[in-house]
Write a protein that holds these residues in place. Structure first.
Motif, PDB file in Angstrom:
ATOM      1  N   SER A 189     -43.503  14.551  -5.642  1.00 30.12           N
ATOM      2  CA  SER A 189     -42.816  15.456  -4.708  1.00 30.12           C
ATOM      3  C   SER A 189     -41.632  16.134  -5.392  1.00 30.12           C
ATOM      4  N   LYS A 190     -41.627  17.465  -5.334  1.00 32.56           N
ATOM      5  CA  LYS A 190     -40.686  18.259  -6.135  1.00 32.56           C
ATOM      6  C   LYS A 190     -39.217  17.911  -5.876  1.00 32.56           C
ATOM      7  N   ALA A 191     -38.838  17.846  -4.609  1.00 38.71           N
ATOM      8  CA  ALA A 191     -37.421  17.616  -4.298  1.00 38.71           C
ATOM      9  C   ALA A 191     -36.984  16.234  -4.797  1.00 38.71           C
ATOM     10  N   GLU A 192     -37.891  15.257  -4.741  1.00 38.60           N
ATOM     11  CA  GLU A 192     -37.532  13.897  -5.170  1.00 38.60           C
ATOM     12  C   GLU A 192     -37.446  13.829  -6.702  1.00 38.60           C
ATOM     13  N   VAL A 193     -38.344  14.543  -7.394  1.00 39.78           N
ATOM     14  CA  VAL A 193     -38.294  14.582  -8.861  1.00 39.78           C
ATOM     15  C   VAL A 193     -36.970  15.234  -9.290  1.00 39.78           C
ATOM     16  N   GLU A 194     -36.561  16.277  -8.568  1.00 36.81           N
ATOM     17  CA  GLU A 194     -35.283  16.935  -8.880  1.00 36.81           C
ATOM     18  C   GLU A 194     -34.118  15.997  -8.582  1.00 36.81           C
ATOM     19  N   LYS A 195     -34.243  15.232  -7.511  1.00 37.18           N
ATOM     20  CA  LYS A 195     -33.188  14.271  -7.148  1.00 37.18           C
ATOM     21  C   LYS A 195     -33.020  13.257  -8.281  1.00 37.18           C
ATOM     22  N   ILE A 196     -34.146  12.753  -8.811  1.00 39.23           N
ATOM     23  CA  ILE A 196     -34.078  11.780  -9.904  1.00 39.23           C
ATOM     24  C   ILE A 196     -33.384  12.402 -11.124  1.00 39.23           C
ATOM     25  N   ALA A 197     -33.707  13.675 -11.411  1.00 38.74           N
ATOM     26  CA  ALA A 197     -33.075  14.355 -12.549  1.00 38.74           C
ATOM     27  C   ALA A 197     -31.560  14.407 -12.373  1.00 38.74           C
ATOM     28  N   SER A 198     -31.113  14.496 -11.117  1.00 41.55           N
ATOM     29  CA  SER A 198     -29.663  14.599 -10.880  1.00 41.55           C
ATOM     30  C   SER A 198     -28.940  13.293 -11.235  1.00 41.55           C
ATOM     31  N   TYR A 199     -29.667  12.177 -11.298  1.00 38.30           N
ATOM     32  CA  TYR A 199     -29.043  10.910 -11.684  1.00 38.30           C
ATOM     33  C   TYR A 199     -28.845  10.818 -13.190  1.00 38.30           C
ATOM     34  N   TYR A 200     -29.630  11.635 -13.938  1.00 37.56           N
ATOM     35  CA  TYR A 200     -29.544  11.542 -15.418  1.00 37.56           C
ATOM     36  C   TYR A 200     -28.390  12.373 -15.946  1.00 37.56           C
TER      37      TYR A 200
ATOM     38  N   PRO B 169     -26.470   6.258   0.358  1.00 35.89           N
ATOM     39  CA  PRO B 169     -26.195   7.689   0.144  1.00 35.89           C
ATOM     40  C   PRO B 169     -27.396   8.591   0.442  1.00 35.89           C
ATOM     41  N   ARG B 170     -28.635   8.056   0.394  1.00 38.22           N
ATOM     42  CA  ARG B 170     -29.797   8.895   0.672  1.00 38.22           C
ATOM     43  C   ARG B 170     -29.991   9.109   2.168  1.00 38.22           C
ATOM     44  N   GLY B 171     -29.435   8.222   2.973  1.00 31.94           N
ATOM     45  CA  GLY B 171     -29.485   8.387   4.434  1.00 31.94           C
ATOM     46  C   GLY B 171     -30.874   8.281   5.036  1.00 31.94           C
ATOM     47  N   LYS B 172     -31.816   7.646   4.325  1.00 28.29           N
ATOM     48  CA  LYS B 172     -33.162   7.438   4.885  1.00 28.29           C
ATOM     49  C   LYS B 172     -33.790   6.192   4.265  1.00 28.29           C
ATOM     50  N   ASP B 173     -34.672   5.562   5.009  1.00 27.73           N
ATOM     51  CA  ASP B 173     -35.368   4.374   4.510  1.00 27.73           C
ATOM     52  C   ASP B 173     -36.535   4.788   3.623  1.00 27.73           C
ATOM     53  N   PHE B 174     -36.723   4.057   2.528  1.00 25.79           N
ATOM     54  CA  PHE B 174     -37.831   4.329   1.604  1.00 25.79           C
ATOM     55  C   PHE B 174     -38.893   3.238   1.683  1.00 25.79           C
ATOM     56  N   ASN B 175     -40.098   3.610   1.304  1.00 21.25           N
ATOM     57  CA  ASN B 175     -41.206   2.667   1.172  1.00 21.25           C
ATOM     58  C   ASN B 175     -41.593   2.638  -0.303  1.00 21.25           C
ATOM     59  N   MET B 176     -42.068   1.493  -0.791  1.00 16.25           N
ATOM     60  CA  MET B 176     -42.509   1.422  -2.180  1.00 16.25           C
ATOM     61  C   MET B 176     -43.995   1.104  -2.259  1.00 16.25           C
ATOM     62  N   ARG B 177     -44.708   1.814  -3.135  1.00 17.37           N
ATOM     63  CA  ARG B 177     -46.121   1.544  -3.381  1.00 17.37           C
ATOM     64  C   ARG B 177     -46.347   1.587  -4.887  1.00 17.37           C
TER      65      ARG B 177
ATOM     66  N   ALA C 295     -32.070   1.856 -17.892  1.00 19.10           N
ATOM     67  CA  ALA C 295     -30.760   2.464 -18.114  1.00 19.10           C
ATOM     68  C   ALA C 295     -30.146   2.784 -16.744  1.00 19.10           C
ATOM     69  N   GLU C 296     -28.846   3.021 -16.745  1.00 18.40           N
ATOM     70  CA  GLU C 296     -28.064   3.211 -15.522  1.00 18.40           C
ATOM     71  C   GLU C 296     -28.658   4.243 -14.526  1.00 18.40           C
ATOM     72  N   PRO C 297     -29.061   5.434 -14.995  1.00 18.05           N
ATOM     73  CA  PRO C 297     -29.524   6.427 -14.004  1.00 18.05           C
ATOM     74  C   PRO C 297     -30.691   5.923 -13.153  1.00 18.05           C
ATOM     75  N   MET C 298     -31.647   5.247 -13.787  1.00 13.46           N
ATOM     76  CA  MET C 298     -32.814   4.776 -13.023  1.00 13.46           C
ATOM     77  C   MET C 298     -32.435   3.642 -12.088  1.00 13.46           C
ATOM     78  N   SER C 299     -31.582   2.715 -12.562  1.00  8.97           N
ATOM     79  CA  SER C 299     -31.134   1.611 -11.687  1.00  8.97           C
ATOM     80  C   SER C 299     -30.386   2.173 -10.487  1.00  8.97           C
ATOM     81  N   ALA C 300     -29.551   3.194 -10.740  1.00 12.04           N
ATOM     82  CA  ALA C 300     -28.742   3.775  -9.646  1.00 12.04           C
ATOM     83  C   ALA C 300     -29.654   4.460  -8.628  1.00 12.04           C
ATOM     84  N   TYR C 301     -30.683   5.175  -9.126  1.00  7.20           N
ATOM     85  CA  TYR C 301     -31.601   5.867  -8.210  1.00  7.20           C
ATOM     86  C   TYR C 301     -32.304   4.852  -7.306  1.00  7.20           C
ATOM     87  N   ILE C 302     -32.860   3.791  -7.915  1.00  9.94           N
ATOM     88  CA  ILE C 302     -33.605   2.803  -7.113  1.00  9.94           C
ATOM     89  C   ILE C 302     -32.651   2.058  -6.169  1.00  9.94           C
ATOM     90  N   ALA C 303     -31.445   1.759  -6.628  1.00 11.61           N
ATOM     91  CA  ALA C 303     -30.478   1.076  -5.753  1.00 11.61           C
ATOM     92  C   ALA C 303     -30.203   1.932  -4.517  1.00 11.61           C
TER      93      ALA C 303
END
Ligand code: FDP
Length: 329
Positions: A318-329, A231-239, A214-222
């Motif tokens: 990580s708490k702040a990132e879990v909260e960030k994801i919630a903000s997309y929903y 918009p996040r202003g930092k590079d991410f790594n995926m594992r 759904a849109e919120p998850m696609s937008a977060y990963i994008a």
């Protein structure tokens, strides 16, 4: 050199003379001992013929293909818990609750072998458990004892069978990591009161499913993929190991988020993870390590289950990132 604390001494100190705690300590000891046997089987890999083969034609209670090792692991845990004060066992591999000890005061939910699609690939797999109190006078229908929101757990944990066999455990007083010492046969306390860093630049998700999200998850990963130019202003790594216990242990070690959202595929509307024996125990461990766990929006531990084998979208770490994801929903 400071004295090593074993799981036995840790549990002895924690339980003291409290009979309720002693019951939990007996159950966790039994699961840990069963885990050592399962780890030995896993370590024999291809020498132990057929462990990764699919058993029969019927899927397990959760609807997944059942591997030989899934069944063997369940049998080992069941046998280990039989002499403990465990009244009923809920397991991914069994449709109904398994009655164990008529005088028991605990109900335990387990995923006997998490990550079973990795059995034959020499990648870590594990065992997850959730422990709830049980009172026969109150829970006249034993299923009602299991169908309680995760805040009712008194203990939870998982074993990961990797290069080391580790036990990540909580008894509601922080999250502790024990490592199995092959020389002494004991689980030794290796990290106390683990803290998952609140901020992270690492996420874990099966990105091949992006077109189903759904849109919120696609937008977060994008936004993660856009890195420091986005918009996040930092590079991410995926594992993504694809065995939740292994991904979870990495998060308990250095932070990050694990994400398995619901998606449009048939059977994946509520993601892939099971609430009672996967999401709840990991959510309890995560919160006890100062992280957070949601279904995207709602705290996992507050969710009222409606079926033993129900699935739930899962975001934890990580708490702040879990909260960030919630903000997309
Ligand atoms: P598995 O089915 O192999 O037991 O528990 C479900 C789980 O593994 C998790 O351990 C893992 O993170 C996830 O499913 C992997 O799902 P995908 O195969 O869709 O990536």
């Amino acid at each position: 050199m400071s004295e090593l604390v074993t799981l036995k001494t840790y549990l002895g100190t924690w339980a003291g003379a409290d009979t309720g705690r002693t019951a939990v300590a007996q159950a966790v000891t039994a699961i840990a001992e069963a885990g050592v046997g399962i780890a030995d089987l896993v370590a024999r890999g291809p020498l132990e013929e057929g462990l990764a083969s699919i058993r029969g034609i019927d899927p397990n209670a959760g609807g997944d293909a059942q591997k030989e090792l899934d069944v063997v692991a369940e049998e080992r845990i069941k046998a280990a818990l039989l002499p403990t004060p465990t009244a009923f066992l809920a397991s991914e591999e069994s449709e109904e609750l398994i009655p164990l000890n008529p005088d028991g005061r605990l109900v335990i939910a387990v995923d006997p072998l998490d990550g079973s699609s990795n059995i034959d690939t020499n990648v870590s797999v594990g065992t997850i458990y959730s422990i709830l109190p049980y009172d026969a006078a109150v829970h006249t229908d034993p299923v009602s004892a299991v169908m309680r929101p995760g805040v009712n757990q008194v203990a939870s944990g998982f074993l990961a069978y990797g290069p080391a066999t580790i036990l990540v455990a909580t008894f509601g007083e922080g999250t502790q990591v024990f490592v199995h010492d092959r020389q002494t046969g004991e689980f030794v306390l290796a990290r106390t009161n683990v803290e998952i860093p609140a901020e992270t630049k690492e996420y874990g998700v099966n990105q091949s499913n992006v077109r189903h999200w759904a849109e919120p998850m696609s937008a977060y990963i994008a936004d993660c993929l856009a890195g420091k130019d986005g918009p996040r202003g930092k590079d991410f790594n995926m594992r993504w190991v694809g065995s939740m216990v292994a991904d979870a242990f990495r998060i308990f070690t250095r932070g990050g988020v694990y994400v398995y959202p619901g998606d449009k595929r048939k059977g994946y509307e509520n993601g892939r993870l099971r609430l009672i024996y996967e999401a709840n125990p990991v959510a309890f461990l995560t919160e006890q390590a100062k992280g957070a766990a949601t279904d995207g929006k709602t705290r996992i531990l507050d969710i009222q289950p409606h079926h033993i084998h129900q699935r739930i979208p899962l975001v934890f770490g990580s708490k702040a990132e879990v909260e960030k994801i919630a903000s997309y929903y």
